[in-house]
Design a protein around this motif. Structure first.
Motif, short mmCIF file in Angstrom:
data_model
loop_
_atom_site.label_atom_id
_atom_site.label_comp_id
_atom_site.label_asym_id
_atom_site.label_seq_id
_atom_site.Cartn_x
_atom_site.Cartn_y
_atom_site.Cartn_z
N GLN A 283 37.94 1.97 54.25
CA GLN A 283 36.84 1.02 54.38
C GLN A 283 36.12 0.81 53.04
N SER A 284 36.08 1.88 52.22
CA SER A 284 35.35 1.79 50.95
C SER A 284 36.29 1.72 49.75
N GLY A 294 43.30 -3.77 36.07
CA GLY A 294 42.16 -2.92 35.77
C GLY A 294 40.91 -3.31 36.54
N LEU A 295 41.03 -4.34 37.36
CA LEU A 295 39.90 -4.80 38.18
C LEU A 295 40.13 -4.35 39.61
N PHE A 296 39.15 -3.68 40.17
CA PHE A 296 39.30 -3.13 41.52
C PHE A 296 38.20 -3.72 42.40
N SER A 297 38.58 -4.30 43.52
CA SER A 297 37.56 -5.00 44.29
C SER A 297 37.62 -4.66 45.77
N LEU A 298 36.48 -4.85 46.39
CA LEU A 298 36.34 -4.65 47.83
C LEU A 298 35.47 -5.79 48.36
N THR A 299 35.99 -6.49 49.36
CA THR A 299 35.19 -7.52 50.01
C THR A 299 34.70 -6.97 51.35
N PHE A 300 33.43 -6.99 51.55
CA PHE A 300 32.90 -6.45 52.80
C PHE A 300 31.70 -7.24 53.28
N TRP A 301 31.40 -7.04 54.55
CA TRP A 301 30.28 -7.72 55.20
C TRP A 301 29.18 -6.67 55.37
N PRO A 302 28.16 -6.67 54.53
CA PRO A 302 27.15 -5.60 54.57
C PRO A 302 26.58 -5.38 55.97
N GLN A 303 26.39 -6.46 56.70
CA GLN A 303 25.84 -6.35 58.05
C GLN A 303 26.65 -5.38 58.90
N SER A 304 27.96 -5.51 58.76
CA SER A 304 28.86 -4.66 59.53
C SER A 304 29.02 -3.29 58.85
N TYR A 305 29.14 -3.32 57.52
CA TYR A 305 29.38 -2.09 56.75
C TYR A 305 28.29 -1.06 57.02
N PHE A 306 27.04 -1.55 57.11
CA PHE A 306 25.91 -0.64 57.31
C PHE A 306 25.51 -0.53 58.78
N ASP B 52 40.07 -18.41 49.54
CA ASP B 52 40.65 -17.95 50.81
C ASP B 52 40.13 -16.55 51.15
N LEU B 53 39.61 -16.41 52.34
CA LEU B 53 39.07 -15.10 52.74
C LEU B 53 40.15 -14.19 53.32
N PHE B 54 41.20 -14.78 53.87
CA PHE B 54 42.26 -13.96 54.47
C PHE B 54 42.85 -13.00 53.44
N SER B 55 43.04 -13.49 52.20
CA SER B 55 43.67 -12.65 51.19
C SER B 55 42.69 -11.64 50.60
N THR B 59 42.31 -6.16 56.52
CA THR B 59 42.36 -6.55 57.93
C THR B 59 42.06 -5.39 58.88
N ASN B 60 42.06 -4.16 58.37
CA ASN B 60 41.69 -3.05 59.24
C ASN B 60 40.21 -3.09 59.61
N TYR B 61 39.43 -3.73 58.76
CA TYR B 61 37.99 -3.71 59.00
C TYR B 61 37.42 -5.09 59.31
N TYR B 62 37.99 -6.11 58.74
CA TYR B 62 37.48 -7.46 58.99
C TYR B 62 38.66 -8.33 59.36
N ASN B 63 39.07 -8.24 60.60
CA ASN B 63 40.25 -8.98 61.00
C ASN B 63 39.85 -10.35 61.50
#
Lengths: 347, 151
Positions: A283-284, A294-306, B52-55, B59-63
């Motif tokens: 998740q994180s 060299g770029l590492f990213s995570l897309t998340f929805w804070p509302q759900s994450y927290f 594009d948000l799918f990529s 998907t384990n967390y935001y499917n």
């Protein structure tokens, strides 16, 4: 006999080209010669920026008594949070006359269509120059034109000066960014005769550092950051993409490709302090955007994450980037102790 | 008088027949069907500011595939919520049932201020799609979800 000869501005270059073939002449161009811009300012201060420009037309002896009737056009690239359209005044002096500039009407189209048809001035400048030298897309082109139009003869050499006064930091945030400036005439727009010497010009100012904001937010668009958040302005009820640049500086995590977001603390609008969000799971997990980037990213929805309810919102969170064990941590400026900080907001 | 008999009278008869032969048919217009969006809809395309948000999403967390908005008898229900026009269940309405340009969501809990967005309902590759464009957070950030009905 009265002459009805009327040469459009866009024909100037053709005449120049013709003249170059037979008659020894100079060039037609518009150019920013000098930018006098402060390096620092304080939120709420009205700063003065001076541009010295050159407008030259030289197309031989063909005096048509008024080839182009046009207004001066000035574009400035400023942070979106500054509302530069409402907080800027522009005046000018030139051998053709002195006066004020007003905001270009939003519906006015850039006349040359050289970068695309039916584009407004702002759209055309954004398409051509993007965000200038800034690293984050949170700046916008604001365009002005002189309230008076001038007849530009076939042979002139003038040095208009523009004085831009802008009240900085309407968003009350600290900001570091690269202003940029654009000049043209309203008849030719981005039309060009000679790509190396066009009848318009864009120039970039140095990094302008604005301090004294009370929100605690720093927008630094001049210097590469270890972490960035996209969109640069967002609320907790939308997806945010947090990216860590592991090549920018030597840190405790250099060379590590298994990286995680560790949120030390998140703060809600109703005063709750959320902890226990520093973990190393899928998740994180910050995933490398492309191989060896060299770029590492995570897309998340804070509302759900927290784990918030629909009525709760997060206002800010502070965080580190860690390795898989969580023991090696990197924070602001590569520090192992001082965390990064992200503040949600739209201004 | 002879002239009348020989030329004008036959011509008049001819015109009369010609006129009588033309009959105005009443056009039976086919009424535009009411746009019925009743059913369960899933996301097939999602973008944030054009990206594009799918990529982007794990998907384990935001499917995105698991998100559903169910429309039924003026009410909508969100299943496996995501950033959307609304966060809680409520009612919906189209501004015009035959030619809708706008869909309005009203939550029954939380903020009950109606939220409207443009309603586009094209048929793509033979499948009716519903595209909703909205900003769940900052107004500068635009999301576009394209949905299709789950069979």
């Amino acid at each position: 006999m009265k002459s009805y000869l009327h040469i459009k501005g866009k024909n100037l270059w053709k005449l120049c080209a013709l003249a170059l073939l037979g008659i020894a002449v100079g060039a037609c161009y518009i150019r920013v010669q000098n930018i006098d811009q402060p390096a620092t300012a304080t939120v709420g201060q009205t700063i003065t920026i001076q541009l010295t420009d050159t407008v030259q037309t030289n197309i031989g002896s063909n005096s048509c008594g008024g080839c182009v009737v046009a207004a001066y056009v000035l574009g400035i690239l400023m942070p979106t949070g500054w509302n530069a359209a409402a907080n800027t005044t522009v005046t000018y002096t030139s051998q053709l006359g002195n006066g004020n500039m007003a905001l270009m009407p939003a519906s006015t189209l850039e006349p040359s269509n050289s970068v695309g048809s039916n584009l407004t001035w702002t759209q055309a400048l954004t398409k051509k120059y993007g965000i200038g030298n800034n690293l984050v897309n949170d700046v916008q082109w604001v365009v002005f034109q002189s309230t008076q139009q001038y007849t530009i003869d076939n042979e002139i050499h003038i040095n208009p000066n523009a004085t831009i006064q802008i009240k900085v930091g309407a968003d009350n945030d600290n900001t570091e960014f690269f202003p940029a400036y654009f000049i043209a005439d309203s008849s030719d727009g981005l039309g060009e005769s000679d790509a190396s010497d066009p009848e318009y010009n864009e120039a970039n100012g140095g990094c302008l550092i604005v301090t004294g904001g009370s929100t605690g937010i720093l927008h630094d668009y001049c210097h590469p950051q270890l972490t960035t958040v996209n969109p640069p302005k967002s609320l907790s009820n939308e997806f945010i993409t947090l990216t860590y640049n592991n090549t920018l500086a030597t840190t405790a995590l250099s060379g590590n490709t298994n990286l995680y977001l560790c949120v030390d603390t998140a703060y809600t609008s109703d005063g709750k302090v959320l902890t226990n969000f520093c973990f190393q799971t899928e998740q994180s997990h910050l995933v490398q955007t492309t191989s060896n980037s060299g770029l590492f990213s995570l897309t998340f929805w804070p509302q759900s994450y927290f784990g918030l309810t629909a009525t709760e919102t997060v206002t800010r969170f502070v965080y580190h980037v860690t390795d898989q064990t969580g023991n090696t941590r990197v924070g602001y400026g590569g520090s192992t102790t001082q965390p990064f900080s992200y503040i949600f907001g739209c201004n | 008088m002879k002239k009348f008999n020989k030329i004008i009278f036959p011509l008049g008869i001819l015109f009369m027949f010609a006129w009588m032969s033309c009959k105005t048919d009443k056009i039976n217009g086919i009424a535009e069907p009411v746009k019925d969006i009743t059913g369960s809809w899933k996301i097939v395309k999602a973008t944030r500011n054009g990206t594009d948000l799918f990529s982007l999403l794990d998907t384990n967390y935001y499917n995105l595939n698991k998100f559903r908005v169910d429309f039924n008898e003026g009410k909508y229900t969100l299943v496996n919520p995501l950033p959307f026009i609304v966060s809680e269940n409520g009612t919906y309405a189209l501004d015009n049932p035959q030619f809708p340009f706008k869909i309005t969501f009203t939550q029954t809990t939380g903020s009950t201020t109606p939220v409207s967005t443009a309603f586009t309902y094209p048929i793509v590759n033979g499948v009716r799609t519903l595209t909703l464009v909205f900003s769940p957070g900052c107004p500068e950030n635009t999301y576009s979800y394209t949905l299709v009905k789950v069979n």
